[in-house]
Design an enzyme around this catalytic site. Structure first.
Site, short mmCIF file in Angstrom:
data_model
loop_
_atom_site.label_atom_id
_atom_site.label_comp_id
_atom_site.label_asym_id
_atom_site.label_seq_id
_atom_site.Cartn_x
_atom_site.Cartn_y
_atom_site.Cartn_z
N ILE A 10 0.85 -1.18 0.00
CA ILE A 10 0.00 0.00 0.00
C ILE A 10 0.89 1.24 0.00
CG2 ILE A 10 -1.84 1.25 1.21
CD1 ILE A 10 -2.29 -1.50 2.74
N ASP A 54 8.68 6.67 -1.67
CA ASP A 54 8.25 7.96 -2.17
C ASP A 54 7.93 7.76 -3.64
OD1 ASP A 54 7.97 10.51 -3.20
OD2 ASP A 54 9.79 11.31 -2.28
N ASN A 77 -2.43 4.21 -3.47
CA ASN A 77 -3.22 5.12 -2.63
C ASN A 77 -2.57 6.49 -2.46
OD1 ASN A 77 -5.11 5.89 -0.28
ND2 ASN A 77 -3.08 5.88 0.68
N TYR A 143 -6.47 19.49 -8.71
CA TYR A 143 -6.57 18.12 -8.18
C TYR A 143 -7.44 17.27 -9.10
CZ TYR A 143 -8.33 14.34 -5.21
OH TYR A 143 -8.70 13.12 -4.71
N LYS A 147 -6.71 13.65 -11.16
CA LYS A 147 -7.48 12.43 -10.97
C LYS A 147 -8.15 11.98 -12.27
CE LYS A 147 -6.74 11.25 -6.71
NZ LYS A 147 -6.10 9.94 -6.38
N THR A 178 -10.53 12.52 6.14
CA THR A 178 -9.09 12.35 6.35
C THR A 178 -8.43 13.72 6.42
OG1 THR A 178 -8.50 12.34 4.00
CG2 THR A 178 -9.17 10.23 4.96
#
Length: 235
Positions: A10, A54, A77, A143, A147, A178
């Site tokens: 992950i 990274d 993720n 952003y 995506k 989050t």
């Protein structure tokens, strides 16, 4: 793909959705969970193996692929999100930073681990995307563009990897509670709820999962007239 006895990597696993993925993978019987983070000391969840990763550093990604050579599931993720529209000051620098992590980071990890997955029977890639893949607003314009690119990449990887038996699952969702959404006053899902839906879809063999009601509504609206993407997402 089943989580039981899987070996999972992950990215961005030290907090937020990544941490929730790590917890749920362990709960579902994963044999090993590699928790990738820029600073592996920030990974404190018992039962996982911290790994320095990274996604913007090609050497770090290559090293991770050599170390985690038993992986059967990669969860892309890691991501960044900053406020700002395309015409705001600094938008070009922001766009480059978003693309470096949210698009090129995903590409880099997928390229490095595709041969690993093939060697281990095919396995799966699970790419964390967003409802912002399809709609946009001035608040999250840059952003959203990153995506949208990540969604296109996910669709391409699905075709590229089908021949080696690798399942590619795109996870779309709205706002999740989050650090990335701190300061945004909108209804939010919990990371745990999103992760449960993602893993249920993965184990069912799905190629796409719409993890909340907002995302399901937006997906239906893509073929509406006028298309939902023609409106400001804040409306």
């Amino acid at each position: 793909m089943q989580l039981h006895n899987a070996s999972v990597l992950i990215t961005g696993a030290n907090r937020g959705i990544g941490l929730a993925f790590a917890r749920e993978a362990l709960a579902r019987g994963a044999r090993k969970v590699y928790a990738g983070a820029r600073n592996p000391a920030s990974v404190t969840l018992p039962g996982v193996e911290p790994i320095a990763l990274d996604v913007t550093d090609p050497a770090a990604v290559s090293a991770a692929a050599r170390l985690a050579s038993d992986v059967t599931l990669v969860i892309n993720n890691a991501g960044i999100a900053s406020f700002g529209g395309f015409l705001a000051d600094g938008s070009e620098a922001s766009a480059r930073a978003h693309m470096e992590t949210n698009f090129f980071g995903l590409l880099r990890v997928s390229q490095a681990f595709a041969p690993v997955l093939a060697a281990n029977g095919g396995g799966a890639l699970l790419n964390v995307l967003s409802v912002a893949s399809w709609i946009n607003s001035p608040m999250l314009s840059v952003y959203g563009a990153s995506k949208s690119a990540a969604w296109a990449l996910t669709n391409g990887l699905r075709h590229d990897l089908r021949g080696q038996g690798t399942q590619v699952l795109g996870l779309h969702m709205g706002f999740v509670d989050t650090d990335l959404t701190r300061g945004i006053e909108m209804p939010k899902s919990t990371p745990e709820a999103i992760v449960r839906r993602a893993f249920e879809a993965l184990e069912a063999g799905a190629e796409e999962v719409l993890a909340d009601e907002l995302t399901q509504q937006v997906k239906r609206g893509l073929s509406a007239e006028p298309g939902v993407y023609l409106r400001d997402a804040r409306a």
